[in-house]
Write a protein that holds these residues in place. Structure first.
Motif, PDB file in Angstrom:
ATOM      1  N   UNK A 241       0.848  -1.288  -0.068  1.00  5.80           N
ATOM      2  CA  UNK A 241       0.116   0.015   0.032  1.00  5.80           C
ATOM      3  C   UNK A 241       0.868   1.175  -0.054  1.00  5.80           C
ATOM      4  N   UNK A 242       2.052   1.265   0.721  1.00  8.87           N
ATOM      5  CA  UNK A 242       2.840   2.287   0.991  1.00  8.87           C
ATOM      6  C   UNK A 242       3.515   2.641  -0.554  1.00  8.87           C
ATOM      7  N   UNK A 243       3.857   1.502  -1.292  1.00  8.28           N
ATOM      8  CA  UNK A 243       4.518   1.622  -2.411  1.00  8.28           C
ATOM      9  C   UNK A 243       3.468   2.148  -3.803  1.00  8.28           C
ATOM     10  N   UNK A 244       2.250   1.841  -3.459  1.00  4.63           N
ATOM     11  CA  UNK A 244       1.373   2.241  -4.628  1.00  4.63           C
ATOM     12  C   UNK A 244       1.001   3.759  -4.061  1.00  4.63           C
ATOM     13  N   UNK A 245       0.789   4.118  -2.923  1.00  7.24           N
ATOM     14  CA  UNK A 245       0.752   5.667  -2.329  1.00  7.24           C
ATOM     15  C   UNK A 245       1.943   6.362  -2.881  1.00  7.24           C
ATOM     16  N   UNK A 246       3.035   5.987  -2.822  1.00 11.24           N
ATOM     17  CA  UNK A 246       3.980   6.759  -3.270  1.00 11.24           C
ATOM     18  C   UNK A 246       4.141   6.889  -4.874  1.00 11.24           C
ATOM     19  N   UNK A 247       3.571   5.933  -5.466  1.00 15.10           N
ATOM     20  CA  UNK A 247       3.651   6.120  -6.725  1.00 15.10           C
ATOM     21  C   UNK A 247       2.668   7.215  -7.222  1.00 15.10           C
ATOM     22  N   UNK A 248       1.287   7.239  -6.398  1.00 19.56           N
ATOM     23  CA  UNK A 248       0.455   8.116  -6.843  1.00 19.56           C
ATOM     24  C   UNK A 248       0.894   9.475  -6.261  1.00 19.56           C
ATOM     25  N   UNK A 249       1.578   9.578  -5.296  1.00 26.77           N
ATOM     26  CA  UNK A 249       1.993  11.081  -4.864  1.00 26.77           C
ATOM     27  C   UNK A 249       3.047  11.456  -5.950  1.00 26.77           C
ATOM     28  N   UNK A 250       4.099  10.671  -6.412  1.00 30.31           N
ATOM     29  CA  UNK A 250       4.939  11.237  -7.362  1.00 30.31           C
ATOM     30  C   UNK A 250       4.386  11.565  -8.819  1.00 30.31           C
ATOM     31  N   UNK A 251       3.308  10.820  -9.043  1.00 30.03           N
ATOM     32  CA  UNK A 251       2.787  11.170 -10.395  1.00 30.03           C
ATOM     33  C   UNK A 251       1.872  12.351 -10.035  1.00 30.03           C
ATOM     34  N   UNK A 252       1.276  12.587  -8.801  1.00 31.13           N
ATOM     35  CA  UNK A 252       0.413  13.915  -8.610  1.00 31.13           C
ATOM     36  C   UNK A 252       1.451  15.015  -8.648  1.00 31.13           C
ATOM     37  N   UNK A 253       2.548  14.749  -8.144  1.00 34.13           N
ATOM     38  CA  UNK A 253       3.521  15.936  -8.014  1.00 34.13           C
ATOM     39  C   UNK A 253       3.983  16.491  -9.293  1.00 34.13           C
ATOM     40  N   UNK A 254       4.350  15.316  -9.975  1.00 36.06           N
ATOM     41  CA  UNK A 254       4.720  15.370 -11.532  1.00 36.06           C
ATOM     42  C   UNK A 254       3.605  16.433 -12.352  1.00 36.06           C
ATOM     43  N   UNK A 255       2.556  15.829 -12.048  1.00 37.70           N
ATOM     44  CA  UNK A 255       1.446  16.616 -12.670  1.00 37.70           C
ATOM     45  C   UNK A 255       1.070  17.887 -12.334  1.00 37.70           C
ATOM     46  N   UNK A 256       1.599  18.631 -11.077  1.00 44.56           N
ATOM     47  CA  UNK A 256       1.438  19.726 -10.574  1.00 44.56           C
ATOM     48  C   UNK A 256       0.258  19.677  -9.659  1.00 44.56           C
ATOM     49  N   UNK A 257      -0.188  18.382  -9.102  1.00 43.52           N
ATOM     50  CA  UNK A 257      -1.276  18.234  -8.395  1.00 43.52           C
ATOM     51  C   UNK A 257      -1.025  17.883  -7.029  1.00 43.52           C
ATOM     52  N   UNK A 258      -2.099  17.748  -5.966  1.00 44.30           N
ATOM     53  CA  UNK A 258      -1.797  17.561  -4.868  1.00 44.30           C
ATOM     54  C   UNK A 258      -2.002  16.018  -4.577  1.00 44.30           C
ATOM     55  N   UNK A 259      -1.395  15.474  -3.906  1.00 42.32           N
ATOM     56  CA  UNK A 259      -1.572  13.812  -3.767  1.00 42.32           C
ATOM     57  C   UNK A 259      -3.043  13.412  -3.162  1.00 42.32           C
ATOM     58  N   UNK A 260      -3.364  14.349  -2.409  1.00 46.81           N
ATOM     59  CA  UNK A 260      -4.635  14.244  -1.786  1.00 46.81           C
ATOM     60  C   UNK A 260      -5.738  14.262  -2.750  1.00 46.81           C
ATOM     61  N   UNK A 261      -5.447  14.769  -3.888  1.00 40.38           N
ATOM     62  CA  UNK A 261      -6.622  14.830  -4.973  1.00 40.38           C
ATOM     63  C   UNK A 261      -6.981  13.369  -5.509  1.00 40.38           C
ATOM     64  N   UNK A 262      -6.203  12.355  -5.144  1.00 45.22           N
ATOM     65  CA  UNK A 262      -6.453  11.041  -5.805  1.00 45.22           C
ATOM     66  C   UNK A 262      -6.625   9.975  -4.750  1.00 45.22           C
TER      67      UNK A 262
END
Length: 247
Positions: free
Chosen positions: A14-35
């Motif tokens: 779960x941690x690894x998946x959340x980290x993937x989501x966080x990295x993708x969100x940051x790269x897209x200029x979004x907040x991780x909490x949006x996903x």
């Protein structure tokens, strides 16, 4: 019988998946909490799902910024079979697979959202069986045009959505798609961008009932980064958390 992964294993995944989501969100200029993360639990027994929910709860106890995971079932028969074994945990459970009209009553006993509405007739049947509160639904769109995939064609999705919001008994919360079966990231992203465009056209219509239709449920274990880059608000992950499925 499916082995129940150790909690530490589930936490790590779960941690690894959340980290993937966080990295993708940051790269897209979004907040991780949006996903939000939805666990696709097809073929997983209730014992494994309970273990995953316990692992998620342990993670959230250490970090109150994390939103609870959602659960997504593909098959109504699995939704019904597992529901009694999970009811004490009150998980937010989405139906992410096709819904036949003769199974609407069974699905609505356990699903908090039906993501797979692909016709106005199905939306009407859901609305007719809603209780005191409207049922949350998403319009499923086939953005790739692949004949093996469910969903309304993209060119018909706006009209379907406007028909759904006119019904009492359902509440349109957004749109869902399964990405193109392709190793070409551009092809996959183009499909996800199309779903976002459909969503935005519905929001821009200003029609009553459309203001809350903001969810974009798209992206899975293999392509969640592309989905987040194109605006996903829910990613549906199974394999990356539970491992390979046997069915």
């Amino acid at each position: 019988m499916t082995d129940v992964p150790e909690r530490d294993v589930l936490v790590a995944r779960l941690t690894a998946v959340r980290e993937r989501i966080d990295r993708a969100a940051v790269a897209a200029g979004r907040a991780s909490g949006d996903v939000r993360l939805l666990l696709a639990t097809k073929t997983m027994p209730a014992t494994v799902i309970r273990a995953a929910l316990a692992a998620d709860a342990a993670m959230r106890a250490d970090d109150d910024r994390l939103a609870p995971v959602l659960i997504g079932e593909n098959r109504v028969q699995e939704l019904v079979a597992k529901g009694p074994d999970l009811v004490d945990l009150s998980p937010a459970t989405h139906l992410i697979g096709p819904l036949q009209s003769n199974k609407v009553n069974a699905a609505l006993r356990w699903a908090t959202c039906v993501e797979s509405v692909e016709s106005l007739d199905l939306a009407r049947r859901i609305a007719a069986r809603a209780g005191e509160r409207p049922v949350d639904v998403c319009v499923q769109v086939n953005v790739s045009g692949e004949p093996t995939k469910h969903g309304v064609p993209a060119e018909e999705a706006v009209d379907l959505a406007l028909g759904v919001v006119a019904l009492d008994g359902v509440r349109l919360v957004g749109f869902m798609t399964v990405g193109a079966h392709s190793t070409d990231d551009l092809v996959v992203r183009t499909g996800y961008a199309l779903l976002r465009q459909v969503r935005d056209r519905v929001l821009d219509s200003g029609a009553p009932g459309t203001a809350g239709a903001r969810e974009l449920s798209m992206g899975m274990s293999r392509d969640l980064e592309a989905a987040v880059a194109e605006g996903a608000t829910i990613v549906r992950v199974g394999t990356a958390v539970f491992g390979s499925r046997t069915a």
